[in-house]
Design an enzyme around this catalytic site. Structure first.
Site, mmCIF file in Angstrom:
data_model
loop_
_atom_site.group_PDB
_atom_site.id
_atom_site.type_symbol
_atom_site.label_atom_id
_atom_site.label_comp_id
_atom_site.label_asym_id
_atom_site.label_seq_id
_atom_site.Cartn_x
_atom_site.Cartn_y
_atom_site.Cartn_z
ATOM 1 N N THR A 50 43.446 27.889 3.699
ATOM 2 C CA THR A 50 43.955 29.261 3.754
ATOM 3 C C THR A 50 43.263 30.106 4.813
ATOM 4 O OG1 THR A 50 44.505 29.125 1.419
ATOM 5 C CG2 THR A 50 44.409 31.328 2.369
ATOM 6 N N HIS A 96 56.276 32.272 8.613
ATOM 7 C CA HIS A 96 57.331 31.640 9.414
ATOM 8 C C HIS A 96 58.717 32.001 8.920
ATOM 9 C CE1 HIS A 96 54.536 29.137 11.641
ATOM 10 N NE2 HIS A 96 53.882 28.953 10.517
ATOM 11 N N ARG A 114 44.742 20.632 6.881
ATOM 12 C CA ARG A 114 46.020 20.740 6.175
ATOM 13 C C ARG A 114 46.121 19.575 5.200
ATOM 14 N NH1 ARG A 114 46.995 20.811 11.618
ATOM 15 N NH2 ARG A 114 47.873 22.673 12.573
ATOM 16 N N ILE A 172 50.840 20.975 0.050
ATOM 17 C CA ILE A 172 51.144 22.319 0.554
ATOM 18 C C ILE A 172 50.420 22.514 1.885
ATOM 19 C CG2 ILE A 172 51.249 24.782 0.034
ATOM 20 C CD1 ILE A 172 52.746 23.041 -2.015
ATOM 21 N N SER A 207 51.494 23.698 6.235
ATOM 22 C CA SER A 207 52.366 24.665 6.886
ATOM 23 C C SER A 207 53.808 24.383 6.475
ATOM 24 C CB SER A 207 52.234 24.546 8.395
ATOM 25 O OG SER A 207 53.113 25.450 9.011
ATOM 26 N N CYS A 258 28.136 46.670 11.124
ATOM 27 C CA CYS A 258 28.675 45.820 12.188
ATOM 28 C C CYS A 258 29.231 46.708 13.274
ATOM 29 C CB CYS A 258 29.771 44.916 11.621
ATOM 30 S SG CYS A 258 30.797 44.116 12.870
ATOM 31 N N CYS A 279 30.365 45.797 16.334
ATOM 32 C CA CYS A 279 31.532 45.291 17.067
ATOM 33 C C CYS A 279 32.833 45.693 16.381
ATOM 34 C CB CYS A 279 31.487 43.773 17.193
ATOM 35 S SG CYS A 279 29.977 43.120 17.902
ATOM 36 N N CYS A 286 24.639 42.031 12.918
ATOM 37 C CA CYS A 286 24.803 42.453 11.524
ATOM 38 C C CYS A 286 24.360 41.389 10.522
ATOM 39 C CB CYS A 286 26.243 42.888 11.262
ATOM 40 S SG CYS A 286 27.446 41.567 11.430
#
Lengths: 583, 423, 116
Positions: free
Chosen positions: A130, A138, A416, A441, A443, A506, A508, A548
């Site tokens: 994930t 998609h 995957r 499960i 893509s 942080c 950035c 950080c």
């Protein structure tokens, strides 16, 4: 017929190389492969070839190859130990795995009068495939017509709009663009356009899925340029798939999990399922590394380990093979460089740069390249190699050629969980009452997740007619404030309310201490530096946590009241600090 | 939201910002403010506990903390206002700064002039393209230095250092003294990145091996670092197959370079020099945005703090002059360009009519050369000539041109470093 | 003849040091300090020591310290370990003596940072 075809495939393969593959076919048309090949790739090829034979339900591929070292862990001792220690819990439903599927299912089930537990071996949600996803929702064009994937992808995509409203996560329907460069292809695409607009295309089976997808728009040269002025070269035209959505995969997963938790689902992290006990072909309990959990239903969302879990109930009719994909993130200087994910439509364009092309964008507008796809034996092998990077750079530069390798700020890989049919498996076990498979499960698993959850809910409903919706179920989740998205006036107010929002941790990504504390104490608590990063973005920017990192570590230790040496980067033994330098 | 007006705001209380603030005040501007994100001044010098700082300026080898302290004491004596634990989150084109802290929330500051003195940051693992897994135990040298010197924690037991720049070398010695076994320093290039004296006193003194033309290509371990693969590289920095070696370690220290910190400068869209990765600056280190100056490692990464302080003072004088309306912003300008064997020159351009008595040029050579002559050549005249025994890329060169020598109409001056022909 | 890299300043001269007629001769140096370094390095190499000691009741956990002069190189590790046993309390001013005459070397260890 089917068995004859399989025998032929096996014989051919044994002939070409010096293999000793054998195949057996069960009554329910599951093919089991055995034997030793030279390379892992050949093992995977064999699985695919056999799975493609008409009539084969799925393939259990027990082959090995000489270039791998099988790593089989024996849990029998641990199982005995846990059984003896008699720490026992109980619930109605155990969901194995807190990835996008597990969390989506947990959220759907949280509306019922059920006691649901999500059991996750990692220290956080979304730790596997994930989090390493590119966040594309998609449209569903690419799925093979007639597959479960094709159906769930279309449905899932559609469901995202409402989901994002209920759960307060960002969804951008930017559409995705498929372009072509070769004049020779003009006619081909004119025909496609004709087939789409007339509806005739739906009758042609290989095209039927693409033709079902709503919101396809044909763009001419000028329109492509207007939409994507920075695209490489001179694209001639393309299709805009307007339903493509962009999300931050982790944000979606955590929104689902948080909402599930708020509605009573229990999440147990650092908890691995080591055995499942049946009684007369019904689920009795699961055994974890800490305890036994009595339950009626087990939902197997274990990703790459779904086959191992299915084996525990003697209903393993598929093998999950790990397909690794790497993604590279480009510096935010290129924010807005593309407006939509862009891919190449035509084979002729792909052959021009040998490796195809494609680049995507995050909902924030940052550019990303990849993923690629490499079959690997080791389900934990999330390494990135030079060849992976070369490939995804070619892929990315196939459409965004001005962007240089040096602009990559980070790269990572995920695995995957593919089965050999290359389709989703979402079904109740035919052998064991109370066991539900959610396997294979890959893509477009992120796009399909809401539909997968809906389907599991239906399966469970059929099995259990007593299900009732809880009166206090609340489908709404409200996201915590994101400091950097606020106006200066709003920021000022927030700091006055809670001074911790006045301390930037942080630089950035402009993330405040308040947001980090929020993450530590969120419904799904962030207990590691990476978990904080995924929730708050602290450490995601250019310096990659150089500045950080130590500060985040300190905040975690303080908030969880643990020593600094016990804070980890990503769970287990991934400590950052070894010991104090003086006693 | 608080609102205020300040004549000169200095962003960053490290060596560049401190020197700049003192200079602005010396020039008679009283309304000066240093904005520092940390709770104490001194910047990165506070974690540089080793000696070797300030030989030029103070004639002594001070530790980083002592060098910083000399300036901090003066800043306090001169009663310069400091906003600590405060961070600038935005600068607008009309020189308005939005700064924030826990107590005051957001403050809007209208500035007469701004001096950017945010220093630099470290290059990361991804930028060094190290393959493999992403376990814990891979840290930049600066982070390790902070953990050990400020927080008092050791991040590992067995370390490999990638990069032989000064920070890598200093950390090799520091970790050894703290009881961490340093298995070696690995350098991709053919020659070390740090000063020769640091090779001697940090590695040779402690028998730590330095491996040149060798790099870390892979990390191992899914959760915690278990080891790294190192390999030799050829002249084109490509890995030589078969030279791979596995080294067991639980800490990989990255000293793979520093980059000017320009997160804020980028908001202003000021011109950045692709060679220095910092803003293009003029004779007073003013950037392409009028009234916005830059000092120290924001401009380019210096190897001596003494130079950082000097550029801070220069920018400080410039900002004071700008606020007083004493800088003539009109043309003509003379560009300073890297010529033969020179990788960059700072400043990138000057206006003759604003120049102080001497114009210091900061530049680096592209490769190691022996017996060379440095020249600065205008349209048809050589303004400067100096011989050096040996020049190295890690060692920045500073040469001062007598400003009065420069002709008014010169469009450019080229800085060259050429071998003296053997006669 | 022995070769050393001079560590006195960033120029890092390569020194050749030799003993002739009971006199140590240094070549390759560009300044007087380099000659002194060469002679010392030949007879009895010495180094400054910089490290930290534990500090209590302060925001930072370690106090940086330095030696007032160079100490014999051979004793660096031993004396560093000695310093690791020390804990000081706030306030500390820069220049405060943390250890007097460490290891009978005649050199003091002082704080390099003020921590109040």
């Amino acid at each position: 017929m089917m068995e004859k075809r399989i025998r032929k495939i096996i014989a051919d393969m044994n002939k070409i190389a010096d293999y000793d593959i054998s195949a057996s076919v069960s009554r329910d048309k599951i093919v089991t492969l055995n034997g030793t090949a030279l390379y892992w790739k050949q093992v995977v090829d064999a699985g695919h070839k056999v799975a493609n034979v008409k009539g084969v339900r799925n393939v259990v591929n027990d082959m090995i190859s000489k270039d791998i070292k099988p790593n089989i862990i024996d849990y029998s001792k641990k199982i005995k130990e846990v059984k003896n220690n008699s720490i026992s819990e109980s619930c109605d439903v155990v969901i194995i795995g807190a990835g996008i599927s597990g969390c989506a299912i947990a959220r759907n089930l949280s509306k019922y009068n059920l006691n649901v537990m999500v059991v996750e071996k990692n220290s956080d949600i979304a730790e596997e495939a994930t989090k390493a996803n590119n966040g594309n929702i998609h449209p569903g064009v690419l799925a093979k017509p007639g597959t479960l994937k094709a159906k769930l992808n279309l449905r899932g995509n559609e469901m995202y709009t409402k989901l994002s409203e209920e759960l307060d996560f960002e969804l951008k329907r930017t559409g995705s663009l498929l372009v072509f460069y070769n004049k020779k292809d003009v006619n081909k695409f004119k025909i496609l356009k004709f087939l789409k607009y007339t509806g005739i295309g739906k009758l042609i089976k290989p095209l039927s899925q693409a033709m079902k997808v709503p919101g396809m728009k044909w763009l001419n040269t000028k329109e492509v340029r207007e939409l994507e002025p920075n695209l490489k070269g001179e694209p001639i035209g393309g299709f805009l798939l307007t339903t493509m959505g962009l999300v931050e995969p982790f944000e979606v997963c955590s929104a689902l999990a948080e909402n599930a938790a708020e509605n009573g689902v229990t999440f147990k992290f650092n908890t691995q399922i080591i055995d499942i006990v049946k009684e007369k072909e019904s689920i009795k309990e699961v055994i974890t590394n800490h305890s036994t959990i009595k339950c009626q239903t087990v939902i197997n969302c274990a990703g790459v380990y779904a086959d191992n879990i299915a084996k525990m109930v003697d209903d393993c009719f598929y093998t999950i093979h790990a397909r690794r994909g790497a993604i590279a993130i480009i510096d935010k200087n290129r924010k807005g460089y593309l407006n939509t994910p862009v891919g190449l439509m035509s084979d002729s364009d792909r052959s021009n740069n040998s490796k195809g092309g494609g680049a995507s964008v995050t909902p924030e507008g940052n550019l990303l390249w990849g993923p690629n796809a490499v079959e690997v034996y080791d389900k934990e092998d999330k390494s990135v190699d030079a060849v992976d990077m070369d490939y995804i750079i070619k892929l990315g530069r196939g459409v965004t050629d001005e962007v240089k390798k040096s602009e990559i700020i980070t790269y990572f890989a995920g695995i995957r969980a593919a089965d050999y049919k290359e389709d989703f498996i979402v079904e109740a076990s035919r052998k064991v009452d109370g066991f539900i498979h959610v396997a294979g499960i890959q893509s477009p698993g992120l796009a399909s997740a809401p539909a997968i959850a809906e389907m599991v809910e239906e399966i469970l409903f059929k099995q259990n007619s007593n299900l009732e919706i809880k009166s206090d179920y609340n489908p709404i989740r409200v996201a915590k404030p994101k400091f950097r998205d606020l106006s200066h006036e709003e920021q000022d107010k927030l700091i006055k309310k809670n001074p911790k929002y006045g301390n930037i941790v942080c630089r950035c990504e402009l993330i405040t201490e308040g947001e980090i504390i929020d993450a530590v104490h969120s419904p799904i608590p962030a207990t590691t530096i990476d978990a904080i990063k995924r929730r708050s973005r602290a450490g995601m920017g250019r310096c990659q946590g150089g500045f950080c990192g130590p500060r985040v570590l300190e905040i975690i230790a303080r908030e969880l009241e643990i020593p600094l040496t016990k804070v980890t980067l990503k769970g287990e033994n991934s400590y950052v600090l070894h010991r104090q330098s003086r006693v | 939201m608080n609102k205020r007006q300040v004549d000169v705001v200095i962003i960053g209380g490290g060596p560049a910002g401190l020197a700049a603030a003192i200079e602005v005040k010396k020039q008679g501007i009283d309304n000066v403010l240093i904005i520092e994100r940390d709770s104490s001044l001194g910047g990165i010098l506070q974690q540089c506990i080793h000696d070797g700082f300030g030989l030029h300026r103070f004639g002594k080898r001070l530790s980083g903390c002592e060098y910083a302290d000399n300036f901090i004491v003066e800043v306090k004596e001169r009663k310069i206002e400091i906003a600590d634990k405060t961070i600038v989150i935005e600068i607008t084109k009309d020189k308005v700064i939005y700064a924030m802290n826990e107590i005051d929330g957001i403050t809007e500051i209208k500035c007469g002039a701004i001096i950017l003195a945010m220093g630099c940051r470290e290059r990361t693992r991804s930028q060094a393209f190290i393959w493999g897994t992403r376990p814990s135990g891979v840290l930049t040298a600066g982070t390790v230095q902070r953990y050990i010197n400020i927080e008092g924690y050791l991040p590992g037991e067995k370390a490999v250092i990638l990069g032989s720049g000064d920070i890598g070398l200093i950390m090799a010695r520091r970790m050894t003294l703290e009881g961490i076994e340093v298995k070696g320093v690995y350098e991709l290039m053919e020659s070390p990145g740090g000063l020769t004296r640091n090779i001697a006193q940090c590695l040779v003194d402690y028998n730590i091996p330095l491996h040149l033309s060798t790099t870390v290509i892979r990390t191992h371990g899914n959760k915690k670092l278990e080891g790294v693969t190192v390999a030799k590289v050829d002249k084109d920095r490509q890995v030589i197959k078969g030279s791979e070696e596995y080294i067991e370690c639980d800490l990989l220290v990255l000293a793979v370079g520093l980059i000017p910190e320009n997160e804020l400068s980028n908001q202003l869209n000021i011109n950045i020099d692709t060679r220095t990765k910092g803003p293009v600056v003029d004779e007073y280190f003013m950037t392409s945005m009028e009234g916005v100056f830059a000092a120290g490692n924001v401009v380019t990464v210096f190897d001596l703090v003494d130079y950082v302080s000097l550029t801070g003072e220069l920018a400080g004088r410039g900002a004071a002059k700008y606020v007083k309306g004493q800088l003539k912003m009109d043309k003509p300008i003379t560009r300073l360009e890297p010529g033969e064997n020179v990788s960059f020159v700072v400043p990138q351009y000057v206006r003759k009519h604003n120049l102080e008595e001497k114009l210091p040029l900061y530049f680096r050579v592209k490769q190691k050369l022996e017996k060379v002559e440095v020249t600065a050549v205008g349209n048809d005249e050589t303004y400067y000539k100096k011989k050096h025994r040996v020049v190295l890329p890690p060692e920045m060169l500073v040469e001062e041109i007598i400003s009065s020598n420069i002709k008014e109409g010169d469009k450019k001056i080229t800085v060259n470093v050429m071998e003296v022909s053997k006669e | 003849m022995k070769k050393f890299t001079c560590i006195v300043c960033p120029v890092s001269c390569i020194l050749s040091v030799d003993e002739k007629d009971n006199e140590v001769q240094v070549n390759g140096n560009q300044c007087k300090r380099g000659r002194v370094f060469g002679v010392n390095e030949y007879n009895d190499p010495k180094r400054m020591i910089t490290t930290t000691v534990k500090i209590e009741n302060a925001k930072i956990k370690r106090l940086p310290v330095i030696s007032t002069d160079e100490i014999p190189k051979s004793r660096l590790i031993e004396l560093a370990k000695e310093l690791y046993k020390i804990t000081v309390d706030t306030p500390v001013l820069r220049g405060d003596i943390i250890v007097k005459n460490i290891g009978e070397t005649g050199v003091d260890i002082i704080a390099t940072r003020t921590i109040i």
